[in-house]
Design a protein around this motif. Structure first.
Motif, PDB file in Angstrom:
ATOM      1  N   GLY A  34      40.568 -17.728 -23.679  1.00 20.04           N
ATOM      2  CA  GLY A  34      39.462 -17.741 -22.725  1.00 20.04           C
ATOM      3  C   GLY A  34      39.693 -16.928 -21.463  1.00 20.04           C
ATOM      4  O   GLY A  34      38.891 -16.979 -20.535  1.00 20.04           O
ATOM      5  N   MET A  35      40.789 -16.163 -21.408  1.00 23.84           N
ATOM      6  CA  MET A  35      41.098 -15.379 -20.211  1.00 23.84           C
ATOM      7  C   MET A  35      41.664 -14.022 -20.620  1.00 23.84           C
ATOM      8  O   MET A  35      42.506 -13.935 -21.512  1.00 23.84           O
ATOM      9  CB  MET A  35      42.114 -16.121 -19.336  1.00 23.84           C
ATOM     10  CG  MET A  35      42.345 -15.500 -17.972  1.00 23.84           C
ATOM     11  SD  MET A  35      43.596 -16.397 -16.988  1.00 23.84           S
ATOM     12  CE  MET A  35      42.980 -18.069 -16.986  1.00 23.84           C
ATOM     13  N   ALA A  36      41.195 -12.967 -19.939  1.00 22.34           N
ATOM     14  CA  ALA A  36      41.660 -11.616 -20.243  1.00 22.34           C
ATOM     15  C   ALA A  36      42.004 -10.867 -18.962  1.00 22.34           C
ATOM     16  O   ALA A  36      41.421 -11.122 -17.906  1.00 22.34           O
ATOM     17  CB  ALA A  36      40.598 -10.844 -21.017  1.00 22.34           C
ATOM     18  N   ARG A  37      42.964  -9.948 -19.089  1.00 23.43           N
ATOM     19  CA  ARG A  37      43.321  -9.056 -17.981  1.00 23.43           C
ATOM     20  C   ARG A  37      42.753  -7.674 -18.299  1.00 23.43           C
ATOM     21  O   ARG A  37      42.888  -7.175 -19.408  1.00 23.43           O
ATOM     22  CB  ARG A  37      44.834  -8.947 -17.822  1.00 23.43           C
ATOM     23  CG  ARG A  37      45.227  -7.967 -16.703  1.00 23.43           C
ATOM     24  CD  ARG A  37      46.727  -7.776 -16.560  1.00 23.43           C
ATOM     25  NE  ARG A  37      47.248  -7.146 -17.759  1.00 23.43           N
ATOM     26  CZ  ARG A  37      48.315  -7.573 -18.430  1.00 23.43           C
ATOM     27  NH1 ARG A  37      48.984  -8.622 -18.027  1.00 23.43           N
ATOM     28  NH2 ARG A  37      48.727  -6.948 -19.507  1.00 23.43           N
ATOM     29  N   LEU A  38      42.129  -7.066 -17.298  1.00 26.35           N
ATOM     30  CA  LEU A  38      41.662  -5.694 -17.401  1.00 26.35           C
ATOM     31  C   LEU A  38      42.444  -4.882 -16.387  1.00 26.35           C
ATOM     32  O   LEU A  38      42.314  -5.111 -15.179  1.00 26.35           O
ATOM     33  CB  LEU A  38      40.164  -5.589 -17.140  1.00 26.35           C
ATOM     34  CG  LEU A  38      39.278  -6.151 -18.260  1.00 26.35           C
ATOM     35  CD1 LEU A  38      39.036  -7.623 -18.061  1.00 26.35           C
ATOM     36  CD2 LEU A  38      37.975  -5.394 -18.323  1.00 26.35           C
ATOM     37  N   SER A  39      43.280  -3.990 -16.862  1.00 20.42           N
ATOM     38  CA  SER A  39      44.079  -3.137 -15.981  1.00 20.42           C
ATOM     39  C   SER A  39      43.345  -1.826 -15.783  1.00 20.42           C
ATOM     40  O   SER A  39      43.066  -1.112 -16.745  1.00 20.42           O
ATOM     41  CB  SER A  39      45.460  -2.876 -16.596  1.00 20.42           C
ATOM     42  OG  SER A  39      46.144  -4.093 -16.782  1.00 20.42           O
ATOM     43  N   ILE A  40      43.035  -1.530 -14.535  1.00 17.44           N
ATOM     44  CA  ILE A  40      42.286  -0.325 -14.180  1.00 17.44           C
ATOM     45  C   ILE A  40      43.281   0.742 -13.757  1.00 17.44           C
ATOM     46  O   ILE A  40      44.097   0.514 -12.868  1.00 17.44           O
ATOM     47  CB  ILE A  40      41.301  -0.606 -13.016  1.00 17.44           C
ATOM     48  CG1 ILE A  40      40.445  -1.847 -13.295  1.00 17.44           C
ATOM     49  CG2 ILE A  40      40.463   0.618 -12.700  1.00 17.44           C
ATOM     50  CD1 ILE A  40      39.569  -1.759 -14.491  1.00 17.44           C
ATOM     51  N   GLU A  41      43.191   1.918 -14.385  1.00 10.95           N
ATOM     52  CA  GLU A  41      44.074   3.031 -14.043  1.00 10.95           C
ATOM     53  C   GLU A  41      43.235   4.265 -13.769  1.00 10.95           C
ATOM     54  O   GLU A  41      42.471   4.701 -14.625  1.00 10.95           O
ATOM     55  CB  GLU A  41      45.039   3.319 -15.192  1.00 10.95           C
ATOM     56  CG  GLU A  41      45.994   2.185 -15.477  1.00 10.95           C
ATOM     57  CD  GLU A  41      46.875   2.461 -16.679  1.00 10.95           C
ATOM     58  OE1 GLU A  41      47.059   3.646 -17.036  1.00 10.95           O
ATOM     59  OE2 GLU A  41      47.376   1.494 -17.258  1.00 10.95           O
ATOM     60  N   GLY A  42      43.373   4.805 -12.558  1.00  9.38           N
ATOM     61  CA  GLY A  42      42.640   6.016 -12.195  1.00  9.38           C
ATOM     62  C   GLY A  42      41.619   5.756 -11.112  1.00  9.38           C
ATOM     63  O   GLY A  42      41.715   4.796 -10.361  1.00  9.38           O
ATOM     64  N   THR A  43      40.625   6.606 -11.067  1.00  9.80           N
ATOM     65  CA  THR A  43      39.574   6.554 -10.063  1.00  9.80           C
ATOM     66  C   THR A  43      38.289   6.041 -10.692  1.00  9.80           C
ATOM     67  O   THR A  43      37.893   6.506 -11.747  1.00  9.80           O
ATOM     68  CB  THR A  43      39.333   7.968  -9.488  1.00  9.80           C
ATOM     69  OG1 THR A  43      40.525   8.396  -8.846  1.00  9.80           O
ATOM     70  CG2 THR A  43      38.198   7.988  -8.497  1.00  9.80           C
ATOM     71  N   VAL A  44      37.648   5.072 -10.035  1.00  8.73           N
ATOM     72  CA  VAL A  44      36.353   4.573 -10.491  1.00  8.73           C
ATOM     73  C   VAL A  44      35.296   5.202  -9.590  1.00  8.73           C
ATOM     74  O   VAL A  44      35.308   5.000  -8.376  1.00  8.73           O
ATOM     75  CB  VAL A  44      36.269   3.034 -10.407  1.00  8.73           C
ATOM     76  CG1 VAL A  44      34.907   2.551 -10.905  1.00  8.73           C
ATOM     77  CG2 VAL A  44      37.397   2.383 -11.181  1.00  8.73           C
ATOM     78  N   ASP A  45      34.416   5.984 -10.192  1.00  8.21           N
ATOM     79  CA  ASP A  45      33.338   6.623  -9.438  1.00  8.21           C
ATOM     80  C   ASP A  45      32.078   6.626 -10.301  1.00  8.21           C
ATOM     81  O   ASP A  45      32.116   6.171 -11.444  1.00  8.21           O
ATOM     82  CB  ASP A  45      33.753   8.024  -8.976  1.00  8.21           C
ATOM     83  CG  ASP A  45      34.057   8.976 -10.104  1.00  8.21           C
ATOM     84  OD1 ASP A  45      33.447   8.846 -11.192  1.00  8.21           O
ATOM     85  OD2 ASP A  45      34.896   9.870  -9.916  1.00  8.21           O
TER      86      ASP A  45
END
Length: 146
Positions: A44-55
């Motif tokens: 019931g739980m997830a990790r989302l790892s963000i790498e880079g630039t969000v635009d």
């Protein structure tokens, strides 16, 4: 629906923007590719790892990854921002929309390694009470497990 210029590696839970998306109107694309790695932490739980630039040119990569996690019935998310170099207002808007979906389904989103700029934006937008900032994954799991 999958974007025509996104790569979906379902085995790794990874989304990435293809290098040369098709020309569409006057859309300008980011030169910094965005990767979102999805990992199940506990049921019931997830990790989302963000790498880079969000635009604006690539926020759909992050939105699609979040939507796919929601589609599996997982509404407790740990957003790991250690690898995020920059998050534009479109990325913040995506977080707000995702938080609304998560809380509407009994979940929540915790942010780890959030830059002080993101925390400051949350304060300015009066979201610091709903955006949960924690120091590490262990603290996020404990907070979201309550």
């Amino acid at each position: 629906m999958e974007h025509p210029w996104l790569i979906n590696d379902a085995r790794a839970g990874t989304y990435a923007r293809k290098r040369n998306p098709p020309a569409r109107g006057i859309l300008k694309t980011s030169m910094d590719p965005l990767k979102v790695n999805v990992t199940d932490l506990v049921p019931g739980m997830a990790r989302l790892s963000i790498e880079g630039t969000v635009d604006p040119s690539n926020v759909a990569v992050m939105k699609n990854a979040i939507d796919e996690v929601f589609a599996r019935g997982v509404y407790k998310l740990v957003m790991d921002l250690k690898g995020a170099r920059y998050i534009s207002s479109s990325g913040i808007a995506c977080f707000i929309t995702s938080l609304d979906v998560a809380t509407g389904n009994g979940g929540q989103i915790a942010f780890i390694a959030a830059d002080h700029q993101i925390q400051r934006i949350a304060q300015i937008l009066m979201l610091s009470d709903v955006f949960l900032f924690v120091d590490d994954e262990k603290a996020a799991i404990a907070l979201l497990s309550r």
